[in-house]
Structures are given as structure tokens and as C-alpha cells.
Design an enzyme around this catalytic site. Structure first.
Site, PDB file in Angstrom:
ATOM      1  N   LYS A   1       0.848  -1.017  -0.330  1.00 47.19           N
ATOM      2  CA  LYS A   1      -0.173  -0.266  -0.008  1.00 47.19           C
ATOM      3  C   LYS A   1       1.006   1.777  -0.432  1.00 47.19           C
ATOM      4  CE  LYS A   1      -4.253  -1.947   1.825  1.00 47.19           C
ATOM      5  NZ  LYS A   1      -5.372  -1.810   3.145  1.00 47.19           N
TER       6      LYS A   1
ATOM      7  N   LYS B   1      -6.231  -9.334  -5.498  1.00 48.69           N
ATOM      8  CA  LYS B   1      -7.475  -9.877  -5.424  1.00 48.69           C
ATOM      9  C   LYS B   1      -8.181  -8.263  -5.397  1.00 48.69           C
ATOM     10  CE  LYS B   1      -6.250  -6.888  -0.929  1.00 48.69           C
ATOM     11  NZ  LYS B   1      -6.121  -7.435   0.953  1.00 48.69           N
TER      12      LYS B   1
ATOM     13  N   LYS C   1     -12.103  -3.218  -1.808  1.00 44.88           N
ATOM     14  CA  LYS C   1     -13.168  -2.247  -1.841  1.00 44.88           C
ATOM     15  C   LYS C   1     -12.213  -1.120  -2.075  1.00 44.88           C
ATOM     16  CE  LYS C   1     -14.708  -3.538   2.982  1.00 44.88           C
ATOM     17  NZ  LYS C   1     -13.301  -3.271   3.610  1.00 44.88           N
TER      18      LYS C   1
HETATM   19  P1  AMP Z   1     -11.531  -5.642   4.227  1.00 50.15           P
HETATM   20  O1  AMP Z   1     -11.554  -5.164   3.222  1.00 50.15           O
HETATM   21  O2  AMP Z   1      -9.187  -4.917   4.042  1.00 50.15           O
HETATM   22  O3  AMP Z   1     -11.454  -4.210   5.531  1.00 50.15           O
HETATM   23  O4  AMP Z   1     -11.540  -6.804   4.740  1.00 50.15           O
HETATM   24  C1  AMP Z   1     -12.492  -7.477   5.840  1.00 50.15           C
HETATM   25  C2  AMP Z   1     -12.126  -8.783   5.635  1.00 50.15           C
HETATM   26  O5  AMP Z   1     -12.673  -9.688   4.281  1.00 50.15           O
HETATM   27  C3  AMP Z   1     -10.948  -9.614   6.358  1.00 50.15           C
HETATM   28  O6  AMP Z   1     -11.114 -10.449   7.057  1.00 50.15           O
HETATM   29  C4  AMP Z   1     -10.661  -9.944   4.833  1.00 50.15           C
HETATM   30  O7  AMP Z   1      -9.501 -10.712   4.645  1.00 50.15           O
HETATM   31  C5  AMP Z   1     -11.463  -9.981   3.989  1.00 50.15           C
HETATM   32  N1  AMP Z   1     -11.258  -9.755   2.585  1.00 50.15           N
HETATM   33  C6  AMP Z   1     -10.970  -9.013   2.134  1.00 50.15           C
HETATM   34  N2  AMP Z   1     -10.960  -8.945   0.841  1.00 50.15           N
HETATM   35  C7  AMP Z   1     -11.087 -10.161  -0.055  1.00 50.15           C
HETATM   36  C8  AMP Z   1     -10.984 -11.194  -0.728  1.00 50.15           C
HETATM   37  N3  AMP Z   1     -10.559 -10.321  -1.968  1.00 50.15           N
HETATM   38  N4  AMP Z   1     -10.604 -12.539  -0.656  1.00 50.15           N
HETATM   39  C9  AMP Z   1     -11.709 -12.760   0.231  1.00 50.15           C
HETATM   40  N5  AMP Z   1     -11.371 -12.725   1.948  1.00 50.15           N
HETATM   41  C10 AMP Z   1     -11.220 -10.760   2.014  1.00 50.15           C
END
Ligand code: AMP
Ligand code: TRP
Length: 328
Positions: free
Chosen positions: A111, A192, A195
Site C-alpha cells: 500500500k 485480490k 474495496k
Molecule cells: P477489508 O475489506 O480489507 O476490511 O477486509 C475485511 C475482511 O474481508 C478481512 O477478513 C479480509 O481478509 C477479508 N477480505 C477482503 N478482501 C478479500 C478477498 N478479496 N477475498 C477474501 N477475503 C477478503
């Protein structure tokens, strides 16, 4: 009952990566564990963010979680900045972590690499995450694969603090799902789904309509071959579609792959499975969005409960490290 804890950033719309990687496990976990879930608004401040958007997304994230099946009467659901113990413990843990181990975190390297000026908080981000987890005497942390290294750091900090200052923290374990732990962007299957950094056409939001889901899956990048096999290294786009179908149906990706001889029918079945899964979620999101006060009230109750749950671990840590007791 085991304590489970997890968090999610309010940095954009919840997507199917969040759903399969994390939120689905959270919904299952609330029935069988003492579950605490946190919308980590302070973590979202580590990257550029528009204040009005952050405010709106914090409530929208709560709505998405409740629509996905979290029940604020069963689990504890709250906003991180509403419980000041998180930042307070983070400082004690920053005094336990080393610059070298934080600099080596892959998410910090990824990042930070395209930015001219990296926020200090991007470096210390995983320490705040460790504080989130350790405050609640957490046994298990259900997360997607991208958080593995951060949970490892939380464990290291807990073990180090315990050995320096005496037994204070429960040492947590990551719980990573066997399938769809890393859902990839449909347009750039080497990245991946995300958001904040994903492509719009490559990211399926849990609030997407059936038409949007169909459009995105139909345009998903595959490759110039036509055989359907589960081979993430050689065929990342196709493997991602198989993972999604596997996560939705519970069948193994290899077993699914054997039934298809072209990409079109595979995509059609991915659309069908996702639409079936997400249609009721979308309906609940639309319903709850008409009445955001209900979710905000649940978050308020959640914060009061989380504050009570967090205070014993914070008090133990303060005393162990040598801070004098404060009044009240
Ligand atoms: P975040 O959106 O980074 O706040 O992630 C929230 C949760 O979703 C965390 O447990 C991440 O590991 C999971 N997560 C985020 N993006 C992915 C993805 N592309 N595939 C699987 N899990 C994800
Ligand atoms: N860093 C996590 C992510 O980006 C979010 C998070 C913050 C978290 N604190 C947490 C996840 C505590 C699990 C436990 O996905």
C-alpha cells in the site's frame, strides 16, 4: 464459549471477497461462540479518505453486515473509534513492537509503494489491529488470507508482552476458510478483489443487482484457451470463477471443473449461484437503508457492551507494564 473477534474497514462497498473470506464465517460464528465484530474506522484513516464518505460508509458497512446475517442482539457489533481502549492499548503495543517487524509487513510494502508520502499510521496499522484483537481475550480471528501475516504479528506481540511483563493476553489464532479465502478481481485476476483498489467491473458488491452481477461475471477475464481446469497459477481467471462457485455450492473446484467444457456455461452457473445467494441480502440492504437509525442504535448498544468487555484486558496491560492505576 470461545471468543471470536474480527474487523472490517468502512472503506467501500462490501464485496463477495469480504463475504466469502470473512463475513460468512462471522455469521456462522455468532451462533456458536461469543462473537465480537468491529467496523474499524480508525484503520480506514491510514489511506486518503473523504470525511463525508467515511461517515456514510461506516453506517453502510453496518447495514451490509446486518443484511448478511449478523444479528446485533446475538453478537457484539460496534465501531472501533467508539471504544477508546483500542487506541490506548495500541500505544502500549507500539512500545512492544519493533520498527523492523512492521516495515516487513507485506501490506505496508504494497500500500505504501505508490505513495509519495506514506502516513506513519500505515506502518503502525497492524499494531492497532493487534490491540483490537487482544483487548477481547480473543481465541479465534476469522479473516481472509490477506490478514494471515497481521494475525501472526498479533500473536508475536501477545507472546512478547506476556513474557516481558507477565501473563496478560490470550494468544489468538487465525481462522481462514478453506475456499475463497482470496477472491480475485474479475478484471485483474492476479490482484485480490478490493474495496479500495479493485476495478469497478471486477468487483461484485453484495448489494449488486442480478443484472450487475451477470454483466460483471460475463465480462470476467479468462484466457485464450477454452478448457475448464482448476489451475490458479496458469489460469487465474478461470480458477477464480471456480472458487466462487465452490464457495457458493460447497463442491470442490476440481469436481466442478470436470463438468464444463467451455467458459460460457461456467459463467452462467456462477451468475445463477451468486444471484441466488445475494438477492435476499440486497433486499435486506434496501430495507435497512430506509431506516438507518435502527442500525445506528444497535451500534451504540454494541459500543457500550464492547467497552465493558475491553476494560479488563486494558487494565491488566496497564498494570503489567507499570502504569499507575487511575481513578474511576
Ligand atoms: P477489508 O475489506 O480489507 O476490511 O477486509 C475485511 C475482511 O474481508 C478481512 O477478513 C479480509 O481478509 C477479508 N477480505 C477482503 N478482501 C478479500 C478477498 N478479496 N477475498 C477474501 N477475503 C477478503
Ligand atoms: N486489517 C483488517 C483488514 O484490512 C481489518 C481489521 C482491523 C481486523 N482490525 C482487525 C481484522 C482485527 C481482524 C481482527 O481486513
Amino acid at each position: 464459549m470461545a471468543r471470536i473477534f474480527s474487523g472490517i474497514q468502512p472503506s467501500g462497498d462490501l464485496h463477495v471477497g469480504n463475504y466469502f473470506g470473512a463475513v460468512r464465517q462471522w455469521v456462522a460464528g455468532q451462533a456458536v461462540s461469543d462473537a465480537v465484530y468491529c467496523i474499524v474506522d480508525l484503520h480506514a484513516l491510514t489511506l486518503d479518505i473523504d470525511p463525508a464518505a467515511l461517515r456514510a460508509r461506516t453506517v453502510d458497512t453496518a447495514i451490509g453486515l446486518v443484511a448478511s446475517g449478523l444479528d446485533p442482539d446475538v453478537c457484539t457489533l460496534f465501531v472501533q473509534s467508539h471504544v477508546p481502549a483500542h487506541t490506548e492499548l495500541a500505544w502500549l503495543l507500539e512500545c512492544t513492537a519493533s520498527y523492523g517487524e512492521l516495515r516487513r509487513m507485506t501490506q505496508f510494502k504494497d500500500k505504501g509503494k505508490d505513495q509519495e508520502s506514506v502516513r506513519a499510521s500505515l506502518l503502525t496499522y497492524p499494531v492497532l489491529m493487534a490491540a483490537d484483537i487482544l483487548l477481547y481475550d480473543t481465541d479465534r480471528v476469522p479473516v481472509g488470507d490477506d490478514q494471515r501475516q497481521h494475525i501472526e504479528l498479533a500473536r508475536d506481540l501477545a507472546i512478547r508482552f506476556n513474557s516481558r511483563y507477565g501473563d496478560t493476553f490470550v494468544v489468538p489464532e487465525a481462522a481462514i476458510p478453506p475456499r475463497a479465502a482470496r477472491v480475485m478481481d474479475l478484471q485483474r485476476p492476479e490482484n485480490k478483489m478490493s474495496k479500495s483498489t479493485g476495478t469497478p467491473l471486477g468487483t461484485i458488491a453484495i448489494a449488486d443487482s442480478a443484472d450487475e452481477i451477470a454483466k460483471k461475471v460475463r465480462r470476467a477475464v479468462t484466457d485464450t484457451e477454452s478448457d475448464v481446469r482448476y489451475d490458479p497459477a496458469a489460469k487465474p481467471g478461470v480458477a477464480n470463477l471456480l472458487e466462487l462457485l465452490s464457495a457458493a455450492t460447497g463442491e470442490e473446484p476440481d469436481t466442478i471443473a470436470a463438468r464444463y467444457h467451455a467458459y460460457g456455461p461456467l459463467k452462467a452457473d456462477v451468475v445463477e449461484a451468486l444471484v441466488e445467494l445475494l438477492t435476499p441480502v440486497r433486499a435486506r440492504i434496501l430495507e435497512l437503508s430506509d431506516d438507518p437509525a435502527t442500525v445506528s442504535a444497535a451500534l451504540e448498544k454494541g459500543a457500550a457492551k464492547a467497552g465493558r468487555l475491553a476494560s479488563p484486558a486494558l487494565d491488566r496491560a496497564r498494570a503489567a507494564i507499570g502504569l499507575t492505576a487511575r481513578a474511576g
